[in-house]
Every structure is written in structure tokens, then in C-alpha cells.
Design a protein around this motif. Structure first.
Motif, short mmCIF file in Angstrom:
data_model
loop_
_atom_site.label_atom_id
_atom_site.label_comp_id
_atom_site.label_asym_id
_atom_site.label_seq_id
_atom_site.Cartn_x
_atom_site.Cartn_y
_atom_site.Cartn_z
N VAL A 167 0.87 -1.17 0.00
CA VAL A 167 0.00 0.00 0.00
C VAL A 167 0.91 1.22 0.00
O VAL A 167 1.79 1.33 0.85
CB VAL A 167 -0.91 0.02 1.26
CG1 VAL A 167 -1.69 1.30 1.34
CG2 VAL A 167 -1.82 -1.20 1.27
N ASN A 168 0.71 2.11 -0.95
CA ASN A 168 1.52 3.32 -1.02
C ASN A 168 0.88 4.38 -0.14
O ASN A 168 -0.13 4.98 -0.50
CB ASN A 168 1.60 3.81 -2.47
CG ASN A 168 2.48 5.03 -2.62
OD1 ASN A 168 3.28 5.33 -1.76
ND2 ASN A 168 2.33 5.72 -3.73
N LEU A 169 1.47 4.61 1.01
CA LEU A 169 0.95 5.59 1.97
C LEU A 169 2.12 6.44 2.43
O LEU A 169 2.90 6.03 3.30
CB LEU A 169 0.30 4.87 3.15
CG LEU A 169 -0.44 5.71 4.15
CD1 LEU A 169 -1.56 6.52 3.47
CD2 LEU A 169 -1.04 4.84 5.22
N PRO A 170 2.29 7.62 1.83
CA PRO A 170 3.42 8.48 2.19
C PRO A 170 3.43 8.85 3.67
O PRO A 170 2.37 8.98 4.30
CB PRO A 170 3.20 9.73 1.33
CG PRO A 170 2.36 9.26 0.19
CD PRO A 170 1.47 8.20 0.77
N LEU A 171 4.60 9.00 4.22
CA LEU A 171 4.76 9.35 5.63
C LEU A 171 3.95 10.60 5.99
O LEU A 171 3.33 10.65 7.05
CB LEU A 171 6.24 9.56 5.94
CG LEU A 171 6.60 9.96 7.36
CD1 LEU A 171 6.12 8.91 8.36
CD2 LEU A 171 8.11 10.15 7.48
N SER A 172 3.93 11.57 5.10
CA SER A 172 3.20 12.82 5.37
C SER A 172 1.70 12.62 5.52
O SER A 172 1.01 13.46 6.09
CB SER A 172 3.48 13.84 4.27
OG SER A 172 3.01 13.35 3.02
N GLU A 173 1.16 11.50 5.04
CA GLU A 173 -0.28 11.22 5.12
C GLU A 173 -0.62 10.16 6.17
O GLU A 173 -1.79 9.91 6.45
CB GLU A 173 -0.79 10.74 3.76
CG GLU A 173 -0.64 11.77 2.67
CD GLU A 173 -1.10 11.23 1.32
OE1 GLU A 173 -1.91 10.28 1.29
OE2 GLU A 173 -0.64 11.76 0.31
N LEU A 174 0.37 9.54 6.74
CA LEU A 174 0.16 8.39 7.60
C LEU A 174 -0.75 8.66 8.79
O LEU A 174 -1.65 7.88 9.08
CB LEU A 174 1.52 7.87 8.10
CG LEU A 174 1.52 6.59 8.88
CD1 LEU A 174 0.90 5.46 8.07
CD2 LEU A 174 2.93 6.23 9.28
#
Length: 67
Positions: free
Chosen positions: A11-18
Motif C-alpha cells: 500500500v503506497n501511503l506516504p509518511l506525510s499522510e500516515l
């Protein structure tokens, strides 16, 4: 980096959105976190663990599994 060839089932979940999108992940599953070299994955793992997820960091990042 995700476009360079994701790990199957990733799952592509950028750190900034976590912190704003924890519902994108299953808290019942073991979660392996990775990034290019490991630093962002380390921070993401800390965030996930502090929120009750069973998260683990892939040491040294994506380069260790896809040279």
C-alpha cells in the motif's frame, strides 16, 4: 520509488499522510514498512506502533530487496 516496482500487496501511503489515513491499513495484519533507504520507514514504523499497529521496518530500505 513506488513506481520503480512495488512489493506485491504493498500500500503506497506516504509518511506525510500516515497520521491522517490510518484506516488505509489493517490493524489486524503485520505491517512491513519500507522506503528507499530506511529513514522514512523508521519514522513511519514508530508512528504506526504508537497507534497500536503491528509494524516492522525493513532495515536499510527498498534497496535491500530490489538492488
Amino acid at each position: 520509488m513506488f513506481t520503480a516496482g512495488p512489493v506485491d500487496g504493498a500500500v503506497n501511503l506516504p509518511l506525510s499522510e500516515l497520521r491522517n489515513r490510518p484506516q488505509a491499513l489493517n490493524p489486524e495484519q503485520k505491517i512491513w514498512v519500507y522506503c528507499q533507504v530506511g529513514q522514512r520507514a523508521y519514522y513511519a514504523t514508530r508512528v504506526l506502533r504508537s497507534n497500536g499497529f503491528n509494524a516492522y521496518n525493513l532495515s536499510d530500505g527498498f534497496k535491500t530487496i530490489r538492488p
